[in-house]
Design a protein around this motif. Structure first.
Motif, mmCIF file in Angstrom:
data_model
loop_
_atom_site.group_PDB
_atom_site.id
_atom_site.type_symbol
_atom_site.label_atom_id
_atom_site.label_comp_id
_atom_site.label_asym_id
_atom_site.label_seq_id
_atom_site.Cartn_x
_atom_site.Cartn_y
_atom_site.Cartn_z
ATOM 1 N N ASP A 1 0.813 -1.217 0.000
ATOM 2 C CA ASP A 1 0.000 0.000 0.000
ATOM 3 C C ASP A 1 0.847 1.269 0.000
ATOM 4 O OD1 ASP A 1 -1.838 -1.979 0.490
ATOM 5 O OD2 ASP A 1 -2.286 -1.376 2.543
ATOM 6 N N PHE A 2 2.152 1.137 0.147
ATOM 7 C CA PHE A 2 3.002 2.270 0.448
ATOM 8 C C PHE A 2 3.805 2.761 -0.749
ATOM 9 C CE2 PHE A 2 2.342 0.047 4.443
ATOM 10 C CZ PHE A 2 1.947 1.086 5.272
ATOM 11 N N MET A 3 3.949 4.086 -0.792
ATOM 12 C CA MET A 3 4.825 4.739 -1.749
ATOM 13 C C MET A 3 6.042 5.256 -0.976
ATOM 14 S SD MET A 3 3.822 7.742 -4.488
ATOM 15 C CE MET A 3 2.765 8.529 -3.256
ATOM 16 N N ARG A 4 7.235 5.001 -1.499
ATOM 17 C CA ARG A 4 8.461 5.439 -0.838
ATOM 18 C C ARG A 4 9.298 6.274 -1.791
ATOM 19 N NH1 ARG A 4 7.093 0.394 1.037
ATOM 20 N NH2 ARG A 4 7.088 0.150 3.304
ATOM 21 N N VAL A 5 9.912 7.316 -1.237
ATOM 22 C CA VAL A 5 10.736 8.236 -2.016
ATOM 23 C C VAL A 5 12.175 8.124 -1.528
ATOM 24 C CG1 VAL A 5 11.068 10.617 -2.765
ATOM 25 C CG2 VAL A 5 8.758 9.789 -2.240
ATOM 26 N N TYR A 6 13.097 7.913 -2.466
ATOM 27 C CA TYR A 6 14.514 7.773 -2.139
ATOM 28 C C TYR A 6 15.328 8.835 -2.875
ATOM 29 C CZ TYR A 6 13.360 3.056 -0.428
ATOM 30 O OH TYR A 6 12.824 1.986 0.250
ATOM 31 N N ASN B 1 25.070 4.244 -4.621
ATOM 32 C CA ASN B 1 25.647 3.299 -3.667
ATOM 33 C C ASN B 1 25.136 3.523 -2.249
ATOM 34 O OD1 ASN B 1 27.326 1.873 -5.497
ATOM 35 N ND2 ASN B 1 28.751 3.601 -5.514
ATOM 36 N N GLU B 2 24.527 4.688 -1.994
ATOM 37 C CA GLU B 2 24.003 4.992 -0.669
ATOM 38 C C GLU B 2 22.628 5.647 -0.797
ATOM 39 O OE1 GLU B 2 26.930 7.392 1.249
ATOM 40 O OE2 GLU B 2 28.356 5.749 1.507
ATOM 41 N N PRO B 3 21.617 4.924 -1.274
ATOM 42 C CA PRO B 3 20.280 5.519 -1.403
ATOM 43 C C PRO B 3 19.717 5.883 -0.037
ATOM 44 C CG PRO B 3 20.195 3.138 -1.735
ATOM 45 C CD PRO B 3 21.640 3.505 -1.674
ATOM 46 N N GLU B 4 19.053 7.044 0.034
ATOM 47 C CA GLU B 4 18.503 7.534 1.293
ATOM 48 C C GLU B 4 16.980 7.595 1.215
ATOM 49 O OE1 GLU B 4 18.476 11.591 4.079
ATOM 50 O OE2 GLU B 4 19.688 11.499 2.239
ATOM 51 N N LEU B 5 16.316 6.931 2.155
ATOM 52 C CA LEU B 5 14.856 6.981 2.227
ATOM 53 C C LEU B 5 14.432 8.339 2.765
ATOM 54 C CD1 LEU B 5 12.071 5.606 2.035
ATOM 55 C CD2 LEU B 5 12.443 4.748 4.359
ATOM 56 N N LEU B 6 13.708 9.115 1.928
ATOM 57 C CA LEU B 6 13.244 10.438 2.324
ATOM 58 C C LEU B 6 11.851 10.418 2.912
ATOM 59 C CD1 LEU B 6 14.386 12.676 -0.680
ATOM 60 C CD2 LEU B 6 15.555 12.321 1.498
ATOM 61 N N ASN B 7 10.994 9.570 2.370
ATOM 62 C CA ASN B 7 9.596 9.636 2.767
ATOM 63 C C ASN B 7 8.917 8.304 2.526
ATOM 64 O OD1 ASN B 7 7.281 10.760 3.774
ATOM 65 N ND2 ASN B 7 7.082 12.346 2.190
ATOM 66 N N GLU B 8 7.916 8.027 3.331
ATOM 67 C CA GLU B 8 7.105 6.819 3.216
ATOM 68 C C GLU B 8 5.648 7.239 3.383
ATOM 69 O OE1 GLU B 8 7.649 2.321 4.774
ATOM 70 O OE2 GLU B 8 7.565 3.848 6.329
ATOM 71 N N ILE B 9 4.845 6.987 2.352
ATOM 72 C CA ILE B 9 3.476 7.478 2.338
ATOM 73 C C ILE B 9 2.507 6.317 2.291
ATOM 74 C CG2 ILE B 9 1.791 8.910 1.096
ATOM 75 C CD1 ILE B 9 5.427 9.372 0.263
ATOM 76 N N ASP B 10 1.569 6.296 3.219
ATOM 77 C CA ASP B 10 0.487 5.315 3.210
ATOM 78 C C ASP B 10 -0.521 5.807 2.175
ATOM 79 O OD1 ASP B 10 -1.136 3.227 3.811
ATOM 80 O OD2 ASP B 10 -1.553 3.820 5.872
#
Length: 400
Positions: A293-298, A304-313
């Motif tokens: 169900d989730f959208m994630r922004v990286y 080589n070092e992806p960073e998770l910025l946001n997680e949206i329900d």
């Protein structure tokens, strides 16, 4: 009369609990992402300007105005769910190309999305012996490529004549259904094609044209995924892929010893879709993924070092597609045209949702609620899928 077993009672109880949880979640998210309710499930989507064309499991393709959310046209003619679509610009005409469970490829006048144009079926082709699962157009050479559950990739010479498309070759290398296609035209007139199947095999090809027949030469094979490839993007000498093995991965087309392979981006469930924004016209160093169900922004400024910025329900059922929408509007104060990047998502919850990209890039508290399955809603009146067909659709969407 036989009595139901305890396992049947447990399954029924669990099913009711899941359905109740989803009902509550659908109420909680009913206004999130400016939702547009669809009669059926969106199996594919293409966005151009302020218009979107959506392939539905109800046998129709629907064009909607993304600003108002209103349906502008319905394209009827397929005898089964429409599983894939793409667009082809030919002169002043925009052509919609669709593939279906009925094994056909159809060409339509896509200018029908706009009120001053008429809708027209241009041609229908019996293309494969099983479901058409993927379509890709190379416009500079008028080449259409199709992938199917029959494990074949076929080449077609595009034409606007009112007759079936002309076959221009076949590629029979894959041993599983061909799920994804992407590629590009090369300066010498050849085509670079990437193909992905439901076993996780990805192949890179060079296509050569000889008197309107296309032949293929294998350049490379990638097997870094364990199972089904759900989406792939080819560009800037990179290959970005999403998979049911719960990862998004990137590979460089030309590996060197000095450049290490970036690590996988792991998710908790199968990843159905990925949008690498740096491979779009926006060229921003972000990727957006859909898992459950989730959208994630990286932030992938460093692959080589992806960073998770946001997680949206974002939805109350699995997200199936993520697309970039360059929203066009006119500033009422100075009458100047304005273009703003938005994100479009579709889901098995039968909604299309619209998100302002600038808001997605602002970090929010991490979501910990686990994804859950749900009973699918009733399909559009006029076409009702049987229980067996619903199960087959879910199997096709969730596995190979």
């Amino acid at each position: 009369m036989t009595n139901p077993s305890n396992s049947e009672y447990l399954i029924s109880s669990s099913h009711l609990e899941l359905a109740d949880a989803r009902l509550k979640k659908s109420e909680r998210l009913k206004d999130v992402g400016e939702p547009v309710q669809l009669p059926g499930k969106a199996l594919a989507i293409e966005v151009l300007g302020n218009c979107a064309w959506i392939a539905e499991n109800t046998t129709v393709v629907r064009s909607i105005d993304l600003v108002s959310g209103k349906t502008t046209k319905l394209y009827r003619g397929h005898r089964g769910p429409v599983s894939t679509l793409t667009l082809w610009h030919s002169g002043s005409r925009q052509i919609l190309i669709t593939g279906s469970w009925d094994n056909t490829i159809k060409l339509w006048d896509a200018n029908a999305c706009f009120p001053d144009r008429t809708k027209e079926l241009i041609s229908s082709t019996d293309a494969h012996s099983d479901f058409v699962k993927s379509l890709f157009v190379v416009p500079s050479v008028n080449l259409l490529i199709s992938g199917s559950s029959d494990k074949l990739i076929r080449f077609w010479n595009l034409s606007l004549e009112q007759q079936p498309l002309q076959s221009a070759g076949t590629l029979s290398s894959h041993t599983r259904p061909v799920e994804c296609l992407d590629g590009r035209a090369l300066p010498n007139g050849n085509v670079e094609l990437c193909t992905g199947d439901t076993m996780g095999i990805i192949r890179l090809w060079t296509l050569t044209n000889d008197d309107r027949r296309w032949t293929s030469t294998l350049k490379a094979e990638f097997n870094h995924h364990r199972t089904k490839i759900t989406e792939l993007y080819l560009g800037s000498e990179q290959l970005w892929t999403a998979s049911s093995d719960e990862t998004v991965q990137v590979r460089y087309l030309f590996e060197t010893e000095k450049r290490p392979t970036p690590p996988p981006i792991h998710h908790s469930t199968a990843v159905r879709c990925v949008l690498p924004l740096h491979l779009t016209g926006l060229q921003e160093p972000y990727i957006i993924t859909g898992s459950g169900d989730f959208m994630r922004v990286y932030d992938v400024s460093s692959a080589n070092e992806p960073e998770l910025l946001n997680e949206i329900d974002a939805h109350w059922r699995d997200i199936t597609h993520i697309r970039l929408w360059m929203r066009q509007s006119v500033d009422e104060k100075n009458n100047q045209k304005r273009i703003e990047p938005w994100i479009i998502t579709t889901s098995l919850d039968c909604t299309v949702r619209r998100w302002r990209l600038s808001e997605l890039l602002v970090p929010k508290p991490k979501i910990t609620e686990p994804p859950v399955s749900v009973i699918p809603p009733q399909a559009q009146a006029g076409f009702a899928m049987t229980l067996e067909e619903e199960q087959e659709l879910d199997e096709l969407l969730n596995s190979d």
